[in-house]
Design an enzyme around this catalytic site. Sequence first.
Site, short mmCIF file in Angstrom:
data_model
loop_
_atom_site.label_atom_id
_atom_site.label_comp_id
_atom_site.label_asym_id
_atom_site.label_seq_id
_atom_site.Cartn_x
_atom_site.Cartn_y
_atom_site.Cartn_z
N SER A 196 37.92 70.21 14.70
CA SER A 196 37.92 70.37 16.14
C SER A 196 38.09 69.02 16.82
O SER A 196 38.12 67.98 16.16
CB SER A 196 36.62 71.02 16.61
OG SER A 196 36.80 72.40 16.53
N GLY A 212 41.91 72.82 16.62
CA GLY A 212 40.85 73.53 15.96
C GLY A 212 40.24 74.70 16.72
O GLY A 212 39.53 75.49 16.14
N HIS A 213 40.54 74.82 18.01
CA HIS A 213 39.88 75.88 18.78
C HIS A 213 40.27 77.26 18.28
O HIS A 213 41.37 77.45 17.80
CB HIS A 213 40.27 75.80 20.25
CG HIS A 213 39.92 74.50 20.88
ND1 HIS A 213 38.65 74.00 20.84
CD2 HIS A 213 40.66 73.60 21.54
CE1 HIS A 213 38.63 72.84 21.46
NE2 HIS A 213 39.84 72.57 21.89
N SER A 270 59.30 109.30 29.05
CA SER A 270 59.65 108.30 28.03
C SER A 270 59.89 106.92 28.65
O SER A 270 61.02 106.45 28.71
CB SER A 270 60.87 108.74 27.21
OG SER A 270 61.90 109.24 28.02
#
EC number: 2.7.7.4
Lengths: 303, 638
Positions: B41, B122-123, B551
Amino acid sequence: MVDKQPLTHLERLESESIHILREVVAECEKPVMLYSVGKDSAVMLHLARKAFYPSPPPFPLLHVDTTWKFRDMYALRDRMAVESGMELLVYRNPEAEARGINPFDHGPLHTDMWKTEGLKQALDQYGFDAAFGGARRDEEKSRAKERIFSFRSATHRWDPKNQRPELWNLYNVHKAKGESIRVFPISNWTELDIWQYIQLNDIPIVPLYFAAKRPTVERDGMLLMVDDDRFPLAPGETPIQRSIRFRTLGCYPLTGAVESEAATLSDVIQEMLLTTTSERQGRAIDKDAGGAGMEKKKQEGYF
Amino acid sequence: MAATPATESQYKVDTLIAEDIDAYLDLHQHKSMLRFITCGSVDDGKSTLIGRLLYDSKMIFEDQLAALEADSKRVGTQGGEIDFALLVDGLAAEREQGITIDVAYRYFSTEKRKFIVADTPGHEQYTRNMVTGASTADLAVILIDARKGVLTQTRRHSYLAHLIGIRHIVLAVNKMDLVGYDQARFNEIVADYRAFATSIGIEQFTAIPISGFRGDNITGPSPNTPWYSGPSLIHHLETVEVDTTDDQARPFRMAVQWVNRPNLDFRGFSGLIASGSIKPGDPVRILPSGKVTKVARIVAFDGDLPQAVAGQSITLTLADEVDCSRGDVIAVADNPPEVSGQFEATLVWMDEQELVPGRSYWLKLGTQTVSATVQPPKYQVNVNTMEHLAAKTLDLNAIGVVTLATDRPIVFEPYAAARDLGGFILIDKMSNATVAAGMLHFSLRRAQNVHWQATDISRDHHATLKNQRPAVVWLTGLSGAGKSTIANLVEKKLARMNRHTFLLDGDNVRHGLNRDLGFTEADRIENIRRVGEVARLMTDAGLIVITAFISPFRAERDMVRQMMAPGEFVEVHIDTPLSVAEERDVKGLYRKAREGKLKNFTGIDSPYEPPINPDLHIDTTQVTPDEAAEFIVKRLIP
């Protein structure tokens, strides 16, 4: 059974680059190779010739010309097009040509109009949907984060925050109409790799990379070569013969030379390894707009 | 500047470069390459470590160093000392925020090896970036702050590295200088990590006490950790075995990228060898066709090769004229990979738009690109606790296990055995975004055991008896656009012409066949898929099928078009502006939707994607329903 032995790093790099070149040819409609005649272009072209051998590379070479390259560059460009059996397209921005845009009088406008705008115009005119470029990630910080397959909007803009994840060796080339891809097959090569590959494969490069006596003048701390009589000399000024060479090649009035005696590839590599300044240092372009200069230029469409 | 302990700081090469450049180049030429990823991190000192590796290996030049010194004083976080992190935080936005938001690649070499480092953030929200960086890595360096020990993020990074199949893990216990180089602290962290690593299947790892900032145990043994006798980080990176050598020992596989045909006399097959080795004369099998032949030549620019191995990009020619094109796999004849159309796989979702089960995506695996649909996940993995959670879909950065089906069989190997034929990406057909990375576990045998039953009376025979060309007239448009009214008129007109027809109406089908479906995006897709399958059976029976469904999604209408024989699908856009349809409000549904009593109502809180190139476009503000029906009938029976 074959003896197990790891491929060398150059073999792995070569193989990766060839794989990338082939993916583009297999999946894109109309690719082109941006050819700037420098050493990186020389390696990229050589890799393309290997990738598609015995066919010639199935796309043209595009040189976005500024009319201000070194004369030696034009000579090698024409020779390599013939040798490779590829079509050579030369594009000059007609507006820049009409207005006589040049590096002496127009500063940053020179690069913007001839190169950035010229490139966009050329890609639009021919309708290329993929363009190979010889950029390397070790050249500059914003390049280090660019994908190998880098998408451009219909207006050629790069969005660094919105890049596609690139996993394994799987490249997603799906794109909307009008969008295009810049592809960088030699992303993972370093300057040393390029030089060593040139040496091992005996790849022709512009002689300006080797030291020789050449006519020079000093401008703003940079050593410039007087390549033709368009170079404005001060009254009474005469160019001085110095033994110089170039680490990168661009427009001759914008490219700084280094004083050197390195006349062979081994000498050049030795000098490169022992030198203490980075290769783009001789280029005026990175210094505009502070540290983020290249990132900004790339967002606007510069290669 | 931070104190650099006595290290071989430029990895002992400077003298050689200066004294004998050719000897140095010869050394460099034969170096192998290691690709690794660093995980940690913001505060773990990851960028500092990478900056240090670049600095110590002399990859930083004077001009860059001068800029770095200036930057360190201006925005540095080390109190004016050199902030190595500034070297690697590339994009302007990142430098301002002081975090790394994307994958960046760095290069350095020592006298033994060349390295490519994938530097990823790193998050948790950047799981996709870490997976991207890990996908090409041979080794992962997991950074831990010695003061904090094993954290949630350490577990997440380790899980992801293991998931993506990285076999070499280095636990770099960083900032040892800040805990007084305490051996007990180091041992405690290693023991904690070992307990966790074993629980997720990581069998071995190498733990090294370091300080990226001070340089301890980076390039050589540190005098500050006399109790540590293992390798320095660089020494370990230089000597660990590279995966590509293992690939050479596995059976030969090469996905065909491109067929090289310079003239009628030459047909070469180009590709990157995924595993094994090959030489002229070797028997090979082409998949999925299963044809067997032999390798004739391995053709290269500098002359034919006597053999080639995993990792090389080659062009080979075959002894016989067999069908072989991009997407096929050339494999060793007696040990080919499997072919299947249904799989269990792990997906890492990478897009803001969540997974839509049942929707058709492009799946790219090797050089094969096919359509694939994904079932709702069996479970999602909590990347912090490794718990399995129930999930209906996967959103950005979610990881789950799913089953998926491709529209035609593909050549594959389980990812655990072979990355190249087991790793795939999913691509959204509308946005063209890469929405997921996937790893195949195994083939679900179901597809192989349910064979197509060939029948004697063909669909042509059915159609000929009825004296008509089967077709599906697909009316799409907003609720209240007039689809059912026009469909009804079309059927009446056709009946008068003695045509055999059937009308499938949206509301009616939902009373029976699709009674179990609601109006969520996933259910709407399944609704259309079933209607498409029914319509296809009816065209097999020779009928002209008229359908009236909102659709709303292009992807599903295209999916139905793909199911039909070419030319049999006629898409008709019943185009009524929302304001007009809402004003008509025949069934009172718009009012309910506006009042919030009806959720996921097309045009109100659920999108309608109009056809881009419909076969027929009917503007109901310009023509009457009868005129509209007449247009449609004319298109069917000119």
